[in-house]
Design an enzyme around this catalytic site. Structure first.
Site, mmCIF file in Angstrom:
data_model
loop_
_atom_site.group_PDB
_atom_site.id
_atom_site.type_symbol
_atom_site.label_atom_id
_atom_site.label_comp_id
_atom_site.label_asym_id
_atom_site.label_seq_id
_atom_site.Cartn_x
_atom_site.Cartn_y
_atom_site.Cartn_z
ATOM 1 N N ARG A 168 -6.538 -9.719 10.248
ATOM 2 C CA ARG A 168 -7.139 -10.103 8.961
ATOM 3 C C ARG A 168 -6.718 -11.514 8.565
ATOM 4 O O ARG A 168 -7.499 -12.264 7.977
ATOM 5 C CB ARG A 168 -6.706 -9.117 7.864
ATOM 6 C CG ARG A 168 -7.402 -7.771 7.981
ATOM 7 C CD ARG A 168 -6.731 -6.730 7.091
ATOM 8 N NE ARG A 168 -6.696 -7.142 5.710
ATOM 9 C CZ ARG A 168 -5.694 -6.854 4.868
ATOM 10 N NH1 ARG A 168 -4.663 -6.161 5.259
ATOM 11 N NH2 ARG A 168 -5.750 -7.272 3.628
ATOM 12 N N LYS A 187 2.337 1.382 4.514
ATOM 13 C CA LYS A 187 3.708 0.943 4.797
ATOM 14 C C LYS A 187 4.697 1.576 3.821
ATOM 15 O O LYS A 187 5.775 2.006 4.198
ATOM 16 C CB LYS A 187 3.823 -0.580 4.653
ATOM 17 C CG LYS A 187 3.214 -1.345 5.801
ATOM 18 C CD LYS A 187 3.650 -2.798 5.760
ATOM 19 C CE LYS A 187 2.973 -3.599 4.673
ATOM 20 N NZ LYS A 187 1.828 -4.389 5.063
HETATM 21 N N1 URA Z 1 0.428 -7.464 1.570
HETATM 22 C C1 URA Z 1 0.285 -6.482 2.501
HETATM 23 O O1 URA Z 1 1.243 -5.851 2.928
HETATM 24 N N2 URA Z 1 -0.948 -6.233 2.940
HETATM 25 C C2 URA Z 1 -2.037 -6.882 2.490
HETATM 26 O O2 URA Z 1 -3.112 -6.583 2.910
HETATM 27 C C3 URA Z 1 -1.872 -7.913 1.523
HETATM 28 C C4 URA Z 1 -0.613 -8.176 1.072
#
Ligand code: URA
Length: 433
Positions: A168, A187
């Protein structure tokens, strides 16, 4: 099932089923679906969005793509904090030691820089020797023993996010509510904390540039967290100007140390206090705001917050002497002063552009394989609402050999100065429970 049919379906604005999302995530992690097809799908998602069910399904598929850490046997409350990303956002590195010194356990998995925004891991790696790759077992042990760990995602934790995040970053597919919510919440859920504080950045330097979009993102993440049994609170905070002064890895870590010594920039210190307060309240560690502020001031004044930072540096292989001797950080060859060409009030700072300038100097990555230069960056000395005289220094550019001229020009042009008095920005804009 074929990836191309799923791409076309999303391109045409239809919703994807859990099975289709599973097919893509699983196939991508296994290397069976190539980058170019996943890039096309990500772009379609950026244009068409993801509904609530798709957001939850994506989060769960990313979460289930790897191992999960179970912190439930650790004594005490484990908290986590995550920012959606900004310019000069080194908040975690101040909050984590304060919170740990107050007695909470902070177990945090951080990310690298993304687009124009910096990443906590890149900042930590500017400390000579500091290791961010820690096994889940050592992560657990560190949290149990010293109450603080800030690490990278191990290969086995949300590997889907690890691959998607890097893709991304270089395909213009970062700023989508569904993708950000899935990335962050997978996460956070995988790293096992009981309570999660989300710092949703809003403004020119953030992925969410309007308060309305930021609220939608905050709501999505808070709902995902709470529905998975984790107490989740989001704060919407200002990113219409760089946070604090330093933008760039070593410069930011030095600012962190100065803040823990009580000499941090005012806006940055205030935000750290507000976030710590919220974390102490949401975990019932403090009953009132006043009690939380008392605890925070105490651990700063008696040095125990700094001691937590020192312990974390030692546990993770870094050189703790950096706390006393900033010369141990890599040093930029040149520091160029940027002076205001007008007398007046700072009305706007094009924060995204400041992030870009730091990136091209080498503080961030243009492509996923770029190597970070820890020493370079920008110091933003003038803030919105400040009065400046023509010729006064409003920023400093720390550079080596990469793109110094462009970075100087971008930084100069990032400031808008007018004759009328300008209000200072509010730092906390809203809280979503
Ligand atoms: N922080 C993240 O961990 N993921 C994202 O997509 C954007 C900011």
């Amino acid at each position: 099932m074929r990836a191309v049919d799923i791409i076309i379906k999303k391109r045409n604005g239809l919703s994807l089923s859990r099975e289709e999302i599973h097919f893509i995530i699983d196939g991508y992690v296994k290397g069976e679906i190539p980058d170019y097809q996943v890039s096309a799908l990500l772009m379609a998602i950026c244009f068409q969005g993801l509904n609530k069910d798709e957001q939850v399904d994506l989060t769960m598929e990313m979460l289930n793509s790897g191992e999960k850490i179970d912190l439930s046997s650790i004594k005490g409350i484990c908290v986590d904090k995550h920012s959606t990303g900004g310019v000069g956002d080194k908040t975690t590195l101040v909050i984590a030691p304060i919170i740990a010194a107050c007695g909470l356990k902070i177990a945090k998995m951080s990310g690298r820089g993304l687009g124009h925004t910096g990443g906590t891991l890149d900042k930590l790696e500017s400390i000579p020797g500091f290791k961010i790759a820690i096994s889940p077992k050592d992560f657990f042990k560190q949290v149990e023993e010293i109450g603080i760990a800030v690490v990278g995602q191990t290969a086995n934790i949300t590997p889907a996010d690890k691959k998607l995040y890097a893709l991304r970053d270089v395909t213009g597919t970062i700023d989508s509510v569904g993708l950000i919510a899935g990335s962050i919440m997978s996460k956070k859920l995988a790293s096992g904390a009981h309570s999660i504080l989300l710092d949703v950045k809003v403004g020119d330097g953030a992925f969410m540039t309007t308060i309305e979009d930021a609220r939608v993102l905050a709501r999505a993440m808070v709902d995902i967290g709470n529905s998975c049994g984790r107490k989740t609170v989001a704060m919407l905070t200002d990113m219409d100007q760089p946070l604090g002064e330093a933008v760039g890895n070593s410069l930011e870590v030095i600012e962190v140390i100065e803040t823990l010594k009580g000499n941090g920039p005012q806006d940055f210190t205030k935000l750290c206090f507000e976030i710590c307060t919220e974390m102490l309240l949401m975990t019932d560690f403090a009953k009132t705001k006043e009690e939380a502020l008392f605890m925070i001031n105490k651990v700063l004044k008696n040095g125990s917050a700094m001691e937590k930072l020192r312990q974390m540096i030692i546990y993770q292989g870094g050189n703790p002497k950096v706390i006393e001797d900033y010369q141990l950080f890599a040093q930029a060859k040149r520091v160029v002063d940027i002076r205001s060409d007008k007398t007046g009030y700072i009305k706007k700072i094009h924060t995204h552009r400041i992030g870009d300038a730091a990136m091209i100097l080498g503080a961030g990555r243009k492509t996923k394989d770029d190597i970070i230069d820890p020493s370079v960056g920008i110091k933003v000395l003038g803030k919105i609402g400040d009065f400046v005289n023509a010729g006064e220094i409003i920023a400093k550019v720390y550079s080596n050999d990469r793109e110094e001229e462009s970075a100087i020009n971008i930084t100069k042009e990032a400031f808008e100065i007018i004759n009328e008095v300008v209000q200072k920005n509010k730092i906390v804009l809203d809280i979503v429970q």
